[in-house]
Scaffold this motif. Sequence first.
Motif, PDB file in Angstrom:
ATOM      1  N   LEU A 280       0.810  -1.219   0.000  1.00  0.00           N
ATOM      2  CA  LEU A 280       0.000   0.000   0.000  1.00  0.00           C
ATOM      3  C   LEU A 280       0.844   1.269   0.000  1.00  0.00           C
ATOM      4  CD1 LEU A 280      -2.852  -1.084   2.440  1.00  0.00           C
ATOM      5  CD2 LEU A 280      -2.978  -0.841  -0.036  1.00  0.00           C
ATOM      6  N   ASP A 281       2.116   1.155   0.444  1.00  0.00           N
ATOM      7  CA  ASP A 281       2.984   2.332   0.446  1.00  0.00           C
ATOM      8  C   ASP A 281       3.267   2.829  -0.967  1.00  0.00           C
ATOM      9  OD1 ASP A 281       3.053   2.350   3.148  1.00  0.00           O
ATOM     10  OD2 ASP A 281       4.867   1.114   3.295  1.00  0.00           O
ATOM     11  N   MET A 282       2.980   2.003  -1.954  1.00  0.00           N
ATOM     12  CA  MET A 282       3.154   2.455  -3.337  1.00  0.00           C
ATOM     13  C   MET A 282       2.138   3.546  -3.679  1.00  0.00           C
ATOM     14  SD  MET A 282       3.776  -1.215  -5.166  1.00  0.00           S
ATOM     15  CE  MET A 282       3.963  -0.638  -6.846  1.00  0.00           C
ATOM     16  N   LEU A 283       1.035   3.598  -2.907  1.00  0.00           N
ATOM     17  CA  LEU A 283      -0.030   4.552  -3.220  1.00  0.00           C
ATOM     18  C   LEU A 283       0.207   5.947  -2.638  1.00  0.00           C
ATOM     19  CD1 LEU A 283      -3.185   2.305  -2.762  1.00  0.00           C
ATOM     20  CD2 LEU A 283      -2.300   3.226  -4.893  1.00  0.00           C
ATOM     21  N   SER A 284       0.716   6.003  -1.411  1.00  0.00           N
ATOM     22  CA  SER A 284       1.004   7.321  -0.837  1.00  0.00           C
ATOM     23  C   SER A 284       2.099   7.187   0.216  1.00  0.00           C
ATOM     24  CB  SER A 284      -0.266   7.943  -0.235  1.00  0.00           C
ATOM     25  OG  SER A 284      -0.518   7.429   1.039  1.00  0.00           O
ATOM     26  N   GLY A 285       2.642   8.339   0.573  1.00  0.00           N
ATOM     27  CA  GLY A 285       3.761   8.315   1.522  1.00  0.00           C
ATOM     28  C   GLY A 285       5.071   8.444   0.772  1.00  0.00           C
ATOM     29  N   LYS A 286       6.166   8.268   1.530  1.00  0.00           N
ATOM     30  CA  LYS A 286       7.496   8.496   0.958  1.00  0.00           C
ATOM     31  C   LYS A 286       7.804   7.639  -0.260  1.00  0.00           C
ATOM     32  CE  LYS A 286      10.442  10.230   4.650  1.00  0.00           C
ATOM     33  NZ  LYS A 286      11.407   9.797   5.661  1.00  0.00           N
ATOM     34  N   GLY A 287       7.447   6.363  -0.150  1.00  0.00           N
ATOM     35  CA  GLY A 287       7.813   5.426  -1.225  1.00  0.00           C
ATOM     36  C   GLY A 287       6.783   5.370  -2.342  1.00  0.00           C
ATOM     37  N   SER A 288       5.869   6.311  -2.381  1.00  0.00           N
ATOM     38  CA  SER A 288       4.776   6.237  -3.351  1.00  0.00           C
ATOM     39  C   SER A 288       5.274   6.391  -4.787  1.00  0.00           C
ATOM     40  CB  SER A 288       3.761   7.332  -3.031  1.00  0.00           C
ATOM     41  OG  SER A 288       2.856   7.445  -4.095  1.00  0.00           O
ATOM     42  N   VAL A 289       4.801   5.509  -5.648  1.00  0.00           N
ATOM     43  CA  VAL A 289       5.177   5.604  -7.062  1.00  0.00           C
ATOM     44  C   VAL A 289       4.411   6.751  -7.737  1.00  0.00           C
ATOM     45  CG1 VAL A 289       5.926   3.235  -7.390  1.00  0.00           C
ATOM     46  CG2 VAL A 289       3.515   3.773  -7.617  1.00  0.00           C
ATOM     47  N   CYS A 290       3.312   7.193  -7.103  1.00  0.00           N
ATOM     48  CA  CYS A 290       2.513   8.283  -7.673  1.00  0.00           C
ATOM     49  C   CYS A 290       3.340   9.567  -7.723  1.00  0.00           C
ATOM     50  CB  CYS A 290       1.256   8.525  -6.843  1.00  0.00           C
ATOM     51  SG  CYS A 290       0.296   7.034  -6.575  1.00  0.00           S
ATOM     52  N   LEU A 291       4.276   9.681  -6.739  1.00  0.00           N
ATOM     53  CA  LEU A 291       5.090  10.895  -6.659  1.00  0.00           C
ATOM     54  C   LEU A 291       6.034  11.058  -7.851  1.00  0.00           C
ATOM     55  CD1 LEU A 291       5.924  10.894  -2.841  1.00  0.00           C
ATOM     56  CD2 LEU A 291       4.488  12.533  -4.061  1.00  0.00           C
ATOM     57  N   GLU A 292       6.189  10.000  -8.618  1.00  0.00           N
ATOM     58  CA  GLU A 292       7.022  10.072  -9.815  1.00  0.00           C
ATOM     59  C   GLU A 292       6.442  11.106 -10.790  1.00  0.00           C
ATOM     60  OE1 GLU A 292       9.811   8.194 -10.582  1.00  0.00           O
ATOM     61  OE2 GLU A 292       9.766   7.315  -8.563  1.00  0.00           O
ATOM     62  N   CYS A 293       5.084  11.227 -10.791  1.00  0.00           N
ATOM     63  CA  CYS A 293       4.441  12.158 -11.715  1.00  0.00           C
ATOM     64  C   CYS A 293       3.679  13.265 -10.984  1.00  0.00           C
ATOM     65  CB  CYS A 293       3.459  11.424 -12.613  1.00  0.00           C
ATOM     66  SG  CYS A 293       4.205  10.067 -13.501  1.00  0.00           S
ATOM     67  N   HIS A 294       3.046  12.917  -9.823  1.00  0.00           N
ATOM     68  CA  HIS A 294       2.188  13.887  -9.120  1.00  0.00           C
ATOM     69  C   HIS A 294       2.938  14.539  -7.967  1.00  0.00           C
ATOM     70  CE1 HIS A 294      -1.536  12.369 -11.002  1.00  0.00           C
ATOM     71  NE2 HIS A 294      -0.965  11.177 -10.915  1.00  0.00           N
ATOM     72  N   THR A 295       2.496  15.744  -7.603  1.00  0.00           N
ATOM     73  CA  THR A 295       2.987  16.350  -6.356  1.00  0.00           C
ATOM     74  C   THR A 295       1.991  15.959  -5.276  1.00  0.00           C
ATOM     75  OG1 THR A 295       1.685  18.346  -6.617  1.00  0.00           O
ATOM     76  CG2 THR A 295       3.890  18.352  -7.621  1.00  0.00           C
ATOM     77  N   PRO A 296       2.382  16.035  -4.004  1.00  0.00           N
ATOM     78  CA  PRO A 296       1.444  15.629  -2.940  1.00  0.00           C
ATOM     79  C   PRO A 296       0.131  16.419  -2.950  1.00  0.00           C
ATOM     80  CG  PRO A 296       3.662  15.835  -2.083  1.00  0.00           C
ATOM     81  CD  PRO A 296       3.717  16.365  -3.471  1.00  0.00           C
ATOM     82  N   GLN A 297       0.138  17.585  -3.557  1.00  0.00           N
ATOM     83  CA  GLN A 297      -1.089  18.396  -3.565  1.00  0.00           C
ATOM     84  C   GLN A 297      -2.029  17.993  -4.706  1.00  0.00           C
ATOM     85  OE1 GLN A 297       2.059  19.931  -3.279  1.00  0.00           O
ATOM     86  NE2 GLN A 297       1.726  19.925  -1.058  1.00  0.00           N
ATOM     87  N   HIS A 298      -1.522  17.269  -5.657  1.00  0.00           N
ATOM     88  CA  HIS A 298      -2.332  16.899  -6.818  1.00  0.00           C
ATOM     89  C   HIS A 298      -3.524  16.053  -6.425  1.00  0.00           C
ATOM     90  CE1 HIS A 298       0.557  17.421 -10.468  1.00  0.00           C
ATOM     91  NE2 HIS A 298      -0.169  18.497 -10.237  1.00  0.00           N
ATOM     92  N   LYS A 299      -4.621  16.228  -7.186  1.00  0.00           N
ATOM     93  CA  LYS A 299      -5.835  15.439  -6.976  1.00  0.00           C
ATOM     94  C   LYS A 299      -5.532  13.932  -7.149  1.00  0.00           C
ATOM     95  CE  LYS A 299     -10.375  15.470  -8.876  1.00  0.00           C
ATOM     96  NZ  LYS A 299     -11.082  15.798 -10.102  1.00  0.00           N
ATOM     97  N   GLY A 300      -4.672  13.655  -8.127  1.00  0.00           N
ATOM     98  CA  GLY A 300      -4.324  12.255  -8.407  1.00  0.00           C
ATOM     99  C   GLY A 300      -3.639  11.610  -7.219  1.00  0.00           C
ATOM    100  N   TYR A 301      -2.708  12.339  -6.605  1.00  0.00           N
ATOM    101  CA  TYR A 301      -2.008  11.780  -5.439  1.00  0.00           C
ATOM    102  C   TYR A 301      -2.978  11.596  -4.274  1.00  0.00           C
ATOM    103  CZ  TYR A 301       1.252  11.223  -1.614  1.00  0.00           C
ATOM    104  OH  TYR A 301       1.917  10.728  -0.526  1.00  0.00           O
ATOM    105  N   GLN A 302      -3.891  12.589  -4.114  1.00  0.00           N
ATOM    106  CA  GLN A 302      -4.878  12.509  -3.028  1.00  0.00           C
ATOM    107  C   GLN A 302      -5.785  11.273  -3.204  1.00  0.00           C
ATOM    108  OE1 GLN A 302      -4.888  14.337  -0.402  1.00  0.00           O
ATOM    109  NE2 GLN A 302      -3.253  15.683  -1.118  1.00  0.00           N
ATOM    110  N   ALA A 303      -6.104  10.973  -4.470  1.00  0.00           N
ATOM    111  CA  ALA A 303      -6.946   9.789  -4.733  1.00  0.00           C
ATOM    112  C   ALA A 303      -6.211   8.528  -4.286  1.00  0.00           C
ATOM    113  CB  ALA A 303      -7.282   9.720  -6.217  1.00  0.00           C
ATOM    114  N   GLY A 304      -4.891   8.477  -4.574  1.00  0.00           N
ATOM    115  CA  GLY A 304      -4.070   7.328  -4.146  1.00  0.00           C
ATOM    116  C   GLY A 304      -4.082   7.215  -2.632  1.00  0.00           C
ATOM    117  N   ALA A 305      -3.947   8.370  -1.945  1.00  0.00           N
ATOM    118  CA  ALA A 305      -3.918   8.360  -0.472  1.00  0.00           C
ATOM    119  C   ALA A 305      -5.257   7.871   0.080  1.00  0.00           C
ATOM    120  CB  ALA A 305      -3.611   9.764   0.037  1.00  0.00           C
ATOM    121  N   ALA A 306      -6.355   8.274  -0.571  1.00  0.00           N
ATOM    122  CA  ALA A 306      -7.691   7.851  -0.114  1.00  0.00           C
ATOM    123  C   ALA A 306      -7.864   6.345  -0.285  1.00  0.00           C
ATOM    124  CB  ALA A 306      -8.758   8.600  -0.900  1.00  0.00           C
ATOM    125  N   MET A 307      -7.360   5.829  -1.413  1.00  0.00           N
ATOM    126  CA  MET A 307      -7.468   4.371  -1.647  1.00  0.00           C
ATOM    127  C   MET A 307      -6.685   3.620  -0.572  1.00  0.00           C
ATOM    128  SD  MET A 307      -7.347   3.785  -5.740  1.00  0.00           S
ATOM    129  CE  MET A 307      -6.082   4.885  -6.313  1.00  0.00           C
TER     130      MET A 307
END
Lengths: 420, 355
Positions: A280-307
Amino acid sequence: MRFLRRCRSMVRALCLASVLAAGCLVRAALAAGSSCVSCHMNLGEAQAKIIRDFQGDIHHEAGLSCHSCHGGDPKTEDMALSMSPDAGFVGKPGPTDMPRFCGKCHSSPAVMKKYNPALPVDQESKFWTSHHGMELKKGNAKVAQCASCHLPHSIRKAGDPLSSVHSKNVAATCAHCHSDKEHMKGSGLPVNQFDKYMKSVHAGALYKKGDIGAPTCNDCHGNHGAQPPGVESIAMICGSCHAHNMELFNGSLMAKAWKKRGYHACATCHQHHDILQPNLDMLSGKGSVCLECHTPQHKGYQAGAAMKRGIEEGDAVYSEVTRFIDEVEQKKGMDVAEARDDIQEGRQALIQARTAVHGFDAGKVGEIASSARNALEKARTFGQKAAREFWRRRVGLGLSTLFITLVVAGILLKLRDIEK
Amino acid sequence: MSSGFQGSRLFRWLDERFGAGRLIEWAGHKTVPVHRGTVFYYMGGVCLFLFIVQVLSGILLLMYYRVGPDSSFESVHYITTKVDFGWLIRSVHSWAANLLVFFIFIHMFSVYFMKSFRKPRELTWVSGFVLLCLAMAFGFSGYLLPWNELAFFATKVGTDIIGELPLLGEWMLKIVRGGEDVTGATLSRFFGLHVAILPGFTVVFLGIHLLFVQVQGMSHEGEAGSKAMPFFPNFLLRDLALWLVILNVLAILAVFFPWELGKKADALASAPEGIKPEWYFLFTYQTLKLIPGKVMAVPGELLGIVLFNLAGLLWFLVPFWDAGIPEGKRDRAINYLGLFVVMFIIAMTIWGKFS
């Protein structure tokens, strides 16, 4: 001492058995009247080994012999005659000749029908489309051809654990060249694929769990037509096993955006050779793969954190309820089979929620995680009822014991009264 | 109170038709000897009480139990999890079955060591022995009924022994199992045996056994120097108190050690480790295990079965051959033999349990 004696006698017995076996093989070959065997047996250990190895070769099992591939006349003892071009002798093929050498039979439906009609006859044509084949055509003799993977003279069925192309041996067979720095020099390819693969979840399934259906090199790259999968095909390749994940991904908004940007579908988050156990750390947090493209403020990253939150909450309820039900069953001895069914339902929903992540729809994932929690809460309610029942039984027993004790005391008093 | 009842219209009505007054008079004269072994006179009563518990709890279980390989396990699971007090009834039935066999053994050995089987009570002994065999058959047939893994394999092993018998063995095995193997047919047979055939025989033999006791009175009655207590109400009240204690023990066992159901029987699964018969068959099982495969060309298992049958026959007929032993040695011989049998059963049971 007794152990040493036993070892010594075992070694002696093994030596004797090997000598007898070798003798039997040679005698058998001679009985078949092959001059190839009778001569090459005496041409040193390397040649003798070929003859010994060939006894386990699938071609030998099919009734073929040396001359079936190398030509010549095995019936005559005269070397000049038996190995003459007139007798069809072709000798040992070089690397560049090898595909055509094997293809004589393996590309011929008429020949293969006699031995193994189920075996495809397109290996040679596929080979010429592979990177190996294309390089070989250019005259690069270092690339793999038939004999590089199917060890000559000891070729076995792919399902045979001793075969060099058995699923558990494929990675080592490929690594024989692909991990060899010297051999791969000039190819422009890395040599760490084997090491990366061995750390992967696929290698874990294949070697640690013994699941021979788990993917190894040829399952993604193909075997005779081996190619690195392209950007377009990578999702298809992963999807051949992970069909549901692929379907979810292809139906997501992310698929279109990635296509535009030329991202690899699966490998962008999961890598390729070192595909690790996802978490699940791939979705949000330090090791998140989402951060490769999104910033933590992005809606996309927030969706990952919610999941991640939704599934983590479900996981926490799962551990808590499982522990509670275990306690009710083991410490209180109550029957909780029904709760186990609900726990199983919850677990199943949590697995589904993890799969649903590939659709990148936080609402859908949340909905599935919530259905998991509902099933788990049902199990908890059942467990609480069982725990109450446990105490109800004890209280009931206490009351009936009190009642029986009073009645027995009454009877004894009555007896004393009577016997006075 | 009794005199009040005897003066009532209902009593007069009964007396005119059935001679109730004679029954009351007979009961009033019934006594129980008082001596060191009096406590053993209660054992038969305990067995009777446990049998009644078995009949009542068995009838209640029958309300929900559905025989069949697809329904036996499921219905017992339903009884223990869904039916109100089903868990209690099932556990009481299982525990009472074990206690019943235990108390029958105590009752039998106390009768043996008190030499109460001697003339004129030979047939009381014989009917009692038949009741012991019936109780064991009840236990063996009832064990399979929940159709769980342990019961399935234990029945398989247990019935295999029948097949070892020469000539008729295989035929008898097929009759018992209802085929070559333990299947749904065996389950139906055992169910019929457990709820119809065995209860029928038991009622007949129990009736005979109790009738003999009433007709002949308690043993050692009126012996020189012995005292006696009236059966009504002194002995009966004590009996009642003991029955209540036993009932409480059953409830404690059911609450603290509920009888497990385990996994459903699966004929295709491999037998779980440590398959053993119920404790009351353990001494025969352990002895059969110890006999070598062949003893002078005779199969060991067959030899064991023949020896056990002979020993059982000797035990059954003890009142008849005991009379032939010279009087001076008779008591000692019976005591030594009884002691040997008790020690053998205890030792083999413990060995079987921990091996």
